[in-house]
Design a protein around this motif. Structure first.
Motif, PDB file in Angstrom:
ATOM      1  N   PHE A  48       0.797  -1.226   0.000  1.00 58.69           N
ATOM      2  CA  PHE A  48       0.000   0.000   0.000  1.00 58.69           C
ATOM      3  C   PHE A  48       0.836   1.287   0.000  1.00 58.69           C
ATOM      4  CE2 PHE A  48      -2.890  -3.237   1.603  1.00 58.69           C
ATOM      5  CZ  PHE A  48      -4.030  -2.975   0.852  1.00 58.69           C
ATOM      6  N   THR A  49       2.155   1.142  -0.157  1.00 58.68           N
ATOM      7  CA  THR A  49       3.002   2.326  -0.339  1.00 58.68           C
ATOM      8  C   THR A  49       3.157   2.568  -1.832  1.00 58.68           C
ATOM      9  OG1 THR A  49       4.236   1.884   1.703  1.00 58.68           O
ATOM     10  CG2 THR A  49       5.271   3.333   0.080  1.00 58.68           C
ATOM     11  N   PRO A  50       2.908   3.781  -2.309  1.00 59.99           N
ATOM     12  CA  PRO A  50       3.018   4.077  -3.740  1.00 59.99           C
ATOM     13  C   PRO A  50       4.401   3.739  -4.290  1.00 59.99           C
ATOM     14  CG  PRO A  50       2.002   5.901  -2.564  1.00 59.99           C
ATOM     15  CD  PRO A  50       2.504   4.953  -1.522  1.00 59.99           C
ATOM     16  N   GLU A  56      10.875   2.677  -2.209  1.00 63.55           N
ATOM     17  CA  GLU A  56      12.323   2.520  -2.046  1.00 63.55           C
ATOM     18  C   GLU A  56      12.746   2.813  -0.600  1.00 63.55           C
ATOM     19  OE1 GLU A  56      14.384   4.939  -4.860  1.00 63.55           O
ATOM     20  OE2 GLU A  56      13.634   3.821  -6.604  1.00 63.55           O
ATOM     21  N   ARG A  57      12.084   3.782   0.029  1.00 61.70           N
ATOM     22  CA  ARG A  57      12.378   4.102   1.430  1.00 61.70           C
ATOM     23  C   ARG A  57      11.989   2.935   2.342  1.00 61.70           C
ATOM     24  NH1 ARG A  57       8.859   7.674   2.194  1.00 61.70           N
ATOM     25  NH2 ARG A  57       7.536   6.453   3.578  1.00 61.70           N
ATOM     26  N   VAL A  58      10.831   2.308   2.046  1.00 64.63           N
ATOM     27  CA  VAL A  58      10.398   1.154   2.824  1.00 64.63           C
ATOM     28  C   VAL A  58      11.398   0.005   2.670  1.00 64.63           C
ATOM     29  CG1 VAL A  58       8.607  -0.618   3.069  1.00 64.63           C
ATOM     30  CG2 VAL A  58       7.958   1.769   2.719  1.00 64.63           C
ATOM     31  N   LEU A  59      11.872  -0.215   1.437  1.00 63.21           N
ATOM     32  CA  LEU A  59      12.850  -1.273   1.188  1.00 63.21           C
ATOM     33  C   LEU A  59      14.149  -1.002   1.938  1.00 63.21           C
ATOM     34  CD1 LEU A  59      13.737  -3.833  -0.275  1.00 63.21           C
ATOM     35  CD2 LEU A  59      14.413  -2.391  -2.231  1.00 63.21           C
ATOM     36  N   GLU A  60      14.577   0.240   1.937  1.00 65.11           N
ATOM     37  CA  GLU A  60      15.801   0.613   2.650  1.00 65.11           C
ATOM     38  C   GLU A  60      15.644   0.374   4.152  1.00 65.11           C
ATOM     39  OE1 GLU A  60      18.551   4.609   3.397  1.00 65.11           O
ATOM     40  OE2 GLU A  60      17.137   4.552   1.717  1.00 65.11           O
ATOM     41  N   LEU A 302       6.905  -0.088  13.200  1.00 67.32           N
ATOM     42  CA  LEU A 302       6.373   1.041  13.965  1.00 67.32           C
ATOM     43  C   LEU A 302       7.261   2.275  13.844  1.00 67.32           C
ATOM     44  CD1 LEU A 302       5.189  -0.787  17.230  1.00 67.32           C
ATOM     45  CD2 LEU A 302       3.755   0.127  15.395  1.00 67.32           C
ATOM     46  N   LYS A 303       8.555   2.042  13.732  1.00 65.03           N
ATOM     47  CA  LYS A 303       9.468   3.162  13.508  1.00 65.03           C
ATOM     48  C   LYS A 303       9.223   3.772  12.123  1.00 65.03           C
ATOM     49  CE  LYS A 303      14.284   4.462  12.838  1.00 65.03           C
ATOM     50  NZ  LYS A 303      15.653   3.978  12.567  1.00 65.03           N
ATOM     51  N   GLU A 304       9.020   2.916  11.148  1.00 67.52           N
ATOM     52  CA  GLU A 304       8.819   3.384   9.776  1.00 67.52           C
ATOM     53  C   GLU A 304       7.573   4.255   9.666  1.00 67.52           C
ATOM     54  OE1 GLU A 304       9.189   3.932   5.676  1.00 67.52           O
ATOM     55  OE2 GLU A 304      10.637   3.337   7.206  1.00 67.52           O
ATOM     56  N   ILE A 305       6.524   3.926  10.423  1.00 73.02           N
ATOM     57  CA  ILE A 305       5.298   4.739  10.350  1.00 73.02           C
ATOM     58  C   ILE A 305       5.281   5.811  11.437  1.00 73.02           C
ATOM     59  CG2 ILE A 305       4.007   2.859   9.287  1.00 73.02           C
ATOM     60  CD1 ILE A 305       2.649   2.342  11.961  1.00 73.02           C
ATOM     61  N   GLN A 306       6.427   5.990  12.126  1.00 74.41           N
ATOM     62  CA  GLN A 306       6.661   7.092  13.079  1.00 74.41           C
ATOM     63  C   GLN A 306       5.772   7.038  14.317  1.00 74.41           C
ATOM     64  OE1 GLN A 306       6.191  10.501  10.496  1.00 74.41           O
ATOM     65  NE2 GLN A 306       8.328  10.378   9.802  1.00 74.41           N
TER      66      GLN A 306
END
Length: 421
Positions: A48-50, A56-60, A302-306
């Motif tokens: 669900f991330t465009p 790419e940020r999620v993959l990183e 949880l860190k990724e979604i702040q």
């Protein structure tokens, strides 16, 4: 990120936490629960991330999370393999009966048990240390009430011993790998932690006047077993020295020690088809490792979604020392691994003294309730009559010992910070 997705991901994390807390009721292993929700959360993040920069940020972030988990896993596998071998060969049991006299007073046995648990849990994981210690206590055929009293001491001592060495407690290892404390600073935690254990033993010993008959069970020890025990001890000392003088990562030192263990076993012609040395890798507690994997995946999400930013706000409202104390008490109800991982991922900034206090707090705070640590859960599953309520009878003693240890660690941390400044 859509608000709906964020709420769904938070819901998955809460469901995983409930799965851990309610494991005794649902009878579903917490490793399976956390691994399922951890992997599902990241799958949803990707779906669900465009496409483009966001994905790419999620993959990183995932790659960074996996790298951290891999380092923790490899270290624990190496350390657990050593302990699995020595335990299977009876080396640990022999060591116990070597220091235990054939007849000992119940009061002396309390102090001896506390000391053994404290030292042994610094070298081995908490689960192994608890199993070995509880097995010994059960073999003495004490009354149910006294057995529960010894079990409470074992839980607190095991958790206390683990905080001073990275081989003893996962949360200590996590805080060290995050670069918050140095190995020699962690070693200083052993002094106030041991004093707190002795205080608990002294309080529990009041009124105990009986004698205990100890029946020894000795296992024949071979040269190869002694050699591998010395390699394990040398690996621990080399890890401390190597990291201090040359900044060698502990995982590299332990892998080196593990490889030497394999080669030495072959040199002694012990690595045969009937007892292959690599088989001991399979005796590692992989359920525990899978639990850590699932938890760290969830915390990374949880860190990724702040979401973890909220944890830092607690430290903005009250002094860091009080917040760390609160985290220790909280770890009696919430598993200390996700709690510690969340604090590390939140970007929290503290001094060395505060990080040392947090290390002790989350490592030992789980002892306040029997469900608050792996040691408590293992003891509860092995000791008849040890329940949430029966353990709670010693809560005042446990709380007093925890507070003494916390205060001692804080003063030690201030001294370390002052010397560094």
């Amino acid at each position: 990120m859509p608000d709906v997705l964020q709420y769904v991901l938070i819901g998955l994390a809460v469901a995983a936490l409930l799965g851990v807390v309610l494991e005794e009721i649902t009878h579903v292993n917490k490793a399976k629960v956390t691994l399922f929700f951890g992997t599902l959360a990241w799958m949803l993040l990707f779906m669900f991330t465009p496409a483009g920069a966001g994905r790419e940020r999620v993959l990183e972030s995932l790659n960074e999370n996996i790298a951290e988990i891999a380092g923790l896993w490899i270290f624990l596998v190496a350390a657990m393999t050593f302990v699995a071998y020595l335990n299977k060969k009876g080396m640990i049991e022999n060591l116990i009966y070597l220091v235990l006299p054939q007849r000992i007073s119940e009061r002396q046995l309390l102090f001896l048990t506390a000391t053994f648990c404290f030292v042994f849990s610094s070298l081995a994981d908490n689960i192994t240390a608890t199993l070995v210690s509880i097995t010994l206590i059960m073999s003495l055929k004490l009354s149910a009430e006294k057995t529960i009293k010894y079990a409470a001491l074992v839980v607190f001592s095991v958790n206390s011993g683990g905080v001073a060495l990275i081989t003893g407690d996962v949360t200590t290892l996590m805080i060290f790998l995050a670069g918050k404390v140095q190995i020699l600073q962690l070693l200083l935690l052993a002094i106030p932690a041991f004093i707190a254990v002795m205080l608990l033993a002294a309080m529990l010993s009041v009124g105990m006047t009986g004698q205990v008959q100890v029946t020894s069970h000795r296992t024949d020890v071979r040269r190869v077993d002694i050699a591998i025990a010395l390699i394990f001890l040398g690996t621990i000392l080399s890890t401390i020295a190597g990291n201090f003088f040359f900044q060698i990562p502990p995982v590299l030192t332990f892998l080196t020690g593990l490889s030497i263990m394999f080669l030495v076993a072959r040199f002694f012609s012990d690595d045969m088809e009937t007892d292959p040395i690599l088989e001991y890798v399979r005796q590692v507690e992989f359920e525990t490792l899978l639990f850590f994997l699932g938890i760290l995946l969830l915390v990374g999400m949880l860190k990724e979604i702040q979401v973890l930013d909220g944890l830092v706000h607690i430290y903005d409202q009250i002094p860091a020392v009080m917040a760390n104390y609160l985290m220790g008490v909280l770890s009696a109800a919430i598993d200390n691994v996700p709690l510690t991982a969340a604090l590390l991922k939140s970007g929290l900034t503290m001094g060395v003294a505060e990080w040392m206090v947090l290390t002790y707090s989350v490592g030992v705070g789980g002892s306040l309730l029997v469900i608050g640590s792996a040691a408590g859960i293992v003891a509860m599953s092995k000791v008849p009559g040890l329940t949430f309520g029966s353990y709670l009878r010693y809560s005042l003693y446990l709380f007093m010992a925890f507070n003494l240890g916390f205060a001692g660690v804080y003063l030690t941390g201030l001294a370390v910070a002052g010397a560094a400044g």
